[in-house]
Design an enzyme around this catalytic site. Structure first.
Site, PDB file in Angstrom:
ATOM      1  CG  ASP A  16      -0.218  -0.038   2.532  1.00 17.58           C
ATOM      2  OD1 ASP A  16       0.970  -0.432   2.551  1.00 17.58           O
ATOM      3  OD2 ASP A  16      -0.817   0.311   3.563  1.00 17.58           O
ATOM      4  CD  GLU A  17       5.729   1.014   1.791  1.00 20.49           C
ATOM      5  OE1 GLU A  17       6.044   1.126   2.986  1.00 20.49           O
ATOM      6  OE2 GLU A  17       6.490   0.495   0.940  1.00 20.49           O
TER       7      GLU A  17
END
Length: 307
Positions: A220-221
């Site tokens: 989720d980066e």
């Protein structure tokens, strides 16, 4: 692409050779199956290629205003997605191999050419280029979000930093992490989590300019290279970070679930916070964690000796 939409661009300064290519194309594709645009200089080619896309480029290496393989490099840089077939009067193995290594899909010796040979070269170069693009997508695109992946971002950023070092410019990196994403995965499942990531990718893209480079870094980066002049890098990065944060103010409906999320953003600058890709991203990552810790939308990285 189908035969009825085949657009051929021919760069040739010899009228006789140009007429022969037109005859060969007509024989192989019939006039209703292709269009042929011809220019006789590199300068004219550059103008035409800026205005239109062509399915294939036929290039004579030796033109009055260009020189050998430099012509190939010039055309490839301007139209990287178009396959190039080199038509040369030189029956030279080294030149042929150099042309292929330089990005040409085919190398044809004019004296040995015929319509069948040219027709097959045109079609095979188009198919080869399409496969090339497919392989590039597999290697450089994130399958879930359609964004660039970490490999693509690193390859993209490296030459920017080289140019920045030469011209003493500032470059801006933003590193972003999705808040609460693990909880969504744990409580609603990975399918919903995947849909949320796709939504987040679309939202981030909407908060950036077309010239900004966005990539999914991992999980989720996300990471961004901002296209900003040195004197405005702080102002623009802050404005964009605020814009992105505002886009996440309202909950979103994902697979029937109302989800409220946000992103924490860390911002770092080259060369102050890192002189290579890895160190610059690491600095932006540290700033992101500080933003998450302080529960604020974004943080500019600070070296420990600056505090």
């Amino acid at each position: 692409m189908t035969q009825s939409t085949l657009r051929i661009f021919h760069i040739e300064d010899d009228d006789g050779d140009a007429r022969q290519v037109k005859r060969d194309c007509t024989k192989e594709f019939d006039t209703e199956h292709f269009t042929l645009t011809r220019v006789d200089t590199i300068d004219a080619a550059l103008i035409a290629l800026k205005e239109s896309y062509y399915d294939v480029i036929l290039l004579d290496l030796n033109l009055g205003d260009g020189r050998g393989l430099e012509n190939l490099q010039t055309i490839k840089e301007l139209s990287p997605d178009s396959p190039i077939v080199v038509l040369s009067g030189h029956d030279d193995t080294k030149t042929a191999l150099d042309a292929i290594r330089g990005g040409a899909q085919e190398y044809i010796i004019k004296s040995t050419n015929n319509s069948r040979h040219l027709g097959l070269a045109i079609l095979s170069s188009i198919e080869r280029k399409a496969y090339e693009r497919h392989l590039y997508q597999l290697a450089n695109r994130d399958e879930l979000t359609g964004l660039n992946n970490r490999r693509a971002f690193n390859n993209y950023l490296r030459p920017w930093l080289i140019r920045a070092a030469r011209w003493q410019r500032t470059e801006t990196i933003m590193f972003m992490d999705v808040n609460g994403f693990k909880q969504v995965n744990d409580t609603l499942g990975h399918d919903v989590g995947d849909l949320l990531l796709q939504h987040i990718a679309t939202t981030l893209r909407a908060g950036l300019r077309a010239s900004d480079m966005l990539a999914r870094f991992a999980g989720d980066e996300f990471v961004v290279h901002l296209d900003a002049q040195s004197h405005e890098s702080v102002e623009i990065s802050a404005r964009i970070a605020e814009k992105i944060s505002a886009l996440f103010e309202k909950p979103v409906l994902i697979a029937g679930h109302k989800i409220k999320t946000s992103v924490s953003i860390g911002i770092a600058f080259y060369p102050e916070h890192g002189e290579d890709t890895a160190s610059l991203i690491k600095s932006a990552d540290k700033a992101m964690y500080q933003a998450k810790k302080d529960n604020i939308p974004y943080v500019f990285y600070k070296n420990t000796d600056e505090v």
